[in-house]
Design an enzyme around this catalytic site. Structure first.
Site, PDB file in Angstrom:
ATOM      1  N   LYS A  77     -68.302   1.099  57.414  1.00  0.00           N
ATOM      2  CA  LYS A  77     -67.151   1.096  58.152  1.00  0.00           C
ATOM      3  C   LYS A  77     -66.505   2.447  58.187  1.00  0.00           C
ATOM      4  O   LYS A  77     -66.865   3.228  57.013  1.00  0.00           O
ATOM      5  CB  LYS A  77     -66.427   0.006  57.337  1.00  0.00           C
ATOM      6  CG  LYS A  77     -64.842  -0.239  57.749  1.00  0.00           C
ATOM      7  CD  LYS A  77     -64.044  -1.329  56.868  1.00  0.00           C
ATOM      8  CE  LYS A  77     -62.674  -1.632  57.412  1.00  0.00           C
ATOM      9  NZ  LYS A  77     -62.144  -2.573  56.898  1.00  0.00           N
ATOM     10  N   SER A 152     -60.472  -6.776  59.064  1.00  0.00           N
ATOM     11  CA  SER A 152     -60.495  -5.333  59.707  1.00  0.00           C
ATOM     12  C   SER A 152     -61.952  -5.061  59.993  1.00  0.00           C
ATOM     13  O   SER A 152     -62.157  -4.209  60.960  1.00  0.00           O
ATOM     14  CB  SER A 152     -59.555  -4.475  59.146  1.00  0.00           C
ATOM     15  OG  SER A 152     -60.098  -4.202  57.760  1.00  0.00           O
ATOM     16  N   SER A 176     -60.757  -8.614  54.482  1.00  0.00           N
ATOM     17  CA  SER A 176     -61.402  -8.179  55.490  1.00  0.00           C
ATOM     18  C   SER A 176     -62.752  -7.891  55.681  1.00  0.00           C
ATOM     19  O   SER A 176     -63.323  -7.251  56.544  1.00  0.00           O
ATOM     20  CB  SER A 176     -60.827  -6.553  55.868  1.00  0.00           C
ATOM     21  OG  SER A 176     -59.563  -6.604  56.482  1.00  0.00           O
TER      22      SER A 176
HETATM   23  N1  GLN Z   1     -56.231  -9.411  57.601  1.00  0.00           N
HETATM   24  C1  GLN Z   1     -55.531  -8.589  56.525  1.00  0.00           C
HETATM   25  C2  GLN Z   1     -54.746  -7.722  56.926  1.00  0.00           C
HETATM   26  O1  GLN Z   1     -54.345  -7.409  57.900  1.00  0.00           O
HETATM   27  C3  GLN Z   1     -56.472  -8.060  55.915  1.00  0.00           C
HETATM   28  C4  GLN Z   1     -57.016  -6.634  55.923  1.00  0.00           C
HETATM   29  C5  GLN Z   1     -57.908  -5.910  55.056  1.00  0.00           C
HETATM   30  O2  GLN Z   1     -58.324  -6.612  54.090  1.00  0.00           O
HETATM   31  N2  GLN Z   1     -58.092  -4.692  54.960  1.00  0.00           N
HETATM   32  O3  GLN Z   1     -53.981  -7.101  55.935  1.00  0.00           O
END
Ligand code: GLN
Length: 491
Positions: A77, A152, A176
């Site tokens: 990532k 994400s 994420s």
């Molecule tokens: N969907 C969550 C957010 O927008 C998770 C983000 C993450 O785990 N980096 O904060």
């Protein structure tokens, strides 16, 4: 033709001489190229990957002992620092930034002879649930290209889903890794907070962030975890008691264990949960009981507080973490900088031009909840909720081995479906943020298929540092429950 099933099979084929690391890399480069429209990779390090592959092939032919991830083709990532390679967090503000050191996880992958093939797309600074917040374009779900892959870590999930690498790393602050794994039909593990070093991971919310693993099989995920976990002089939040972590011996997995499993009644009864997902999970629970596991629905009256607590605390931490992107030492600087701007105006323009909409929204929200007049009403309250959740969770694990929840209330959204409604987007994190608030490990296990054709999984969690038990349970599920004759289960 090269096909990948598991690291173990691949290692056997390398040993037998029926395949080489170079062939594997050539295969993935071709696949990446023919799936370029999915936009999973932001950058591909083809030449370098080939060079590493050739030197590994040579090493093997010289009879040198292979590393644990010898020749395993991994995608990263774009929040993980890979020395001398660009690193953007999918943000315009880091467009031309080049990393000057390795993240600890990257260092460990390299030490065990993994091949790093490229950096993967994600939501900007890992903020989002669909990958639509990337400054470098959305990622398509390979199962249905009109849908999002989740976020994400959307690129990391699609890279494994579409066969564009063997395993990948993501980061999980509120789901994420688990949620995109769920949307893409693969495994996604978020380890215990404090199991894997965060050194060289671009911070979103430091008391929540954890590096996670995507893979197709539980032994693969276990192997990568075993390599990346463990103490690190550069991250004091990694706990020392954690070295005997996922030591997973392939072939000796325990498939006979009976588990004491809890699920939250409020979670399964939640009105936002897709009825078909609810039904499938209810049938699955019946089947677990029939197979001798204890499964109990327990009251969890705190469920409605977890999304608000998560968004107060993570935005507060983000507003502080992202203060470093000011255009002074590195990253984007407003082109109007030379025009006699005062310092405040310089910061304002650099940050307004450099950050995307969602990142700005969170910085503003975080600054607000930390401001003198509102600190107690929001930040302190949310910290109190976090403490209640941790206490409650400790009690639950006195009586149970596993907590089961859905991973996400629905299958993958249509592209654009939730972009105009950030609150609806945030609420869809209801089942994943719990593990980050409490620090426990969680995994999304891809067992089911919806009648809309999309995959979905079940989320399992254990107490802190019980990854081995979590992985064993997951392996059992993958071996014995994927073939459950419910028509909505994968075959
Ligand atoms: N969907 C969550 C957010 O927008 C998770 C983000 C993450 O785990 N980096 O904060």
């Amino acid at each position: 033709m090269f096909t990948f099933h598991s690291i173990q099979d691949y290692h056997k084929a390398l040993g037998d001489g029926t395949v080489s690391c170079e062939e594997a890399v050539l295969h993935y480069l071709k696949e990446i190229d023919s799936h370029a429209h999915l936009n999973a990779y932001l950058r591909i390090y083809g030449e370098e990957a080939l060079e590493t592959a050739r030197s590994l092939d040579k090493k093997r032919s010289n009879g040198q002992a292979p590393g644990k991830l010898h020749g395993v083709v991994v995608g990263l990532k774009d929040v993980l620092s890979y020395k001398d390679h660009p690193l953007t967090a999918s943000s315009h503000i880091l467009k031309d930034f080049v990393a000057i050191y390795h993240a600890t996880v990257v260092e460990k992958l390299i030490r065990e002879e993994a091949i790093l093939i490229g950096h993967l797309n994600c939501d900007e600074f890992a903020m989002g649930s669909t990958n639509e917040n990337s400054a470098y374009g959305k990622v398509l779900n390979a199962r249905d290209e009109s849908r999002v892959p989740g976020g994400s870590s959307g690129g990391s999930a699609v890279a494994v889903q579409a066969g564009l690498c063997m395993v990948s790393l993501g980061s999980d602050t509120g789901g994420s890794v688990r949620q995109p794994a769920d949307f893409c039909g693969i495994l996604g593990l978020k380890p215990t907070y404090g199991k894997v070093s965060r050194y060289g991971l671009i911070a979103y919310a430091s008391s929540f962030d954890q590096v996670g693993v995507f893979g197709l099989t539980v032994p693969d995920v276990a192997k990568v975890l075993e390599v990346i976990a463990g103490e690190d002089d550069y991250d004091s939040t990694v706990l020392p008691a954690n070295t005997n972590n996922g030591e997973w011996s392939v072939g000796k997995e325990d498939l006979t264990g009976k588990y004491r499993i809890a699920y939250f009644k409020e979670a399964l009864e939640h009105p936002g949960l897709d009825p078909e997902i609810r039904n499938t999970l209810q049938q699955y629970i019946q089947r677990l009981r029939a197979d001798g596991h204890t499964v109990e629905g327990i009251d969890f009256e705190l469920l409605d507080y977890i999304v608000p607590a998560y968004y107060v605390l993570t935005t507060a931490e983000a507003s502080s973490n992202l203060a470093r992107f000011d255009g002074v030492k590195y990253g984007y600087r407003t082109p109007t900088a030379g025009q006699d701007l005062d310092l405040t105006e310089f910061y304002k323009r650099t940050r307004s031009e450099g950050f995307g909409k969602e990142v700005k929204r969170r910085i503003l929200l975080g600054t607000f909840v930390l401001s003198a007049g509102y600190y107690d009403a929001y930040f302190t309250k949310a910290q109190q909720v976090r403490k209640l959740l941790v206490d409650r969770t400790n009690l639950i694990f006195n009586d149970f081995d596993i907590i089961l929840l859905p991973t996400s209330p629905t299958t993958a959204f249509k592209i654009g479906e939730k972009m105009d409604d950030p609150i609806a987007m945030y609420l869809a994190d209801i089942y994943t943020v719990y593990a980050n608030l409490t620090g426990i490990p969680g995994i999304s296990i891809p067992l089911f298929t919806h009648t809309n054709g999309m995959p979905f999984g079940v989320q399992a969690m254990t107490n802190r540092f019980k990854e081995l038990s979590l992985l064993r349970f997951s392996h059992l599920m993958m071996q014995q429950y994927k073939s459950y004759e419910n028509p909505t289960l994968c075959d």
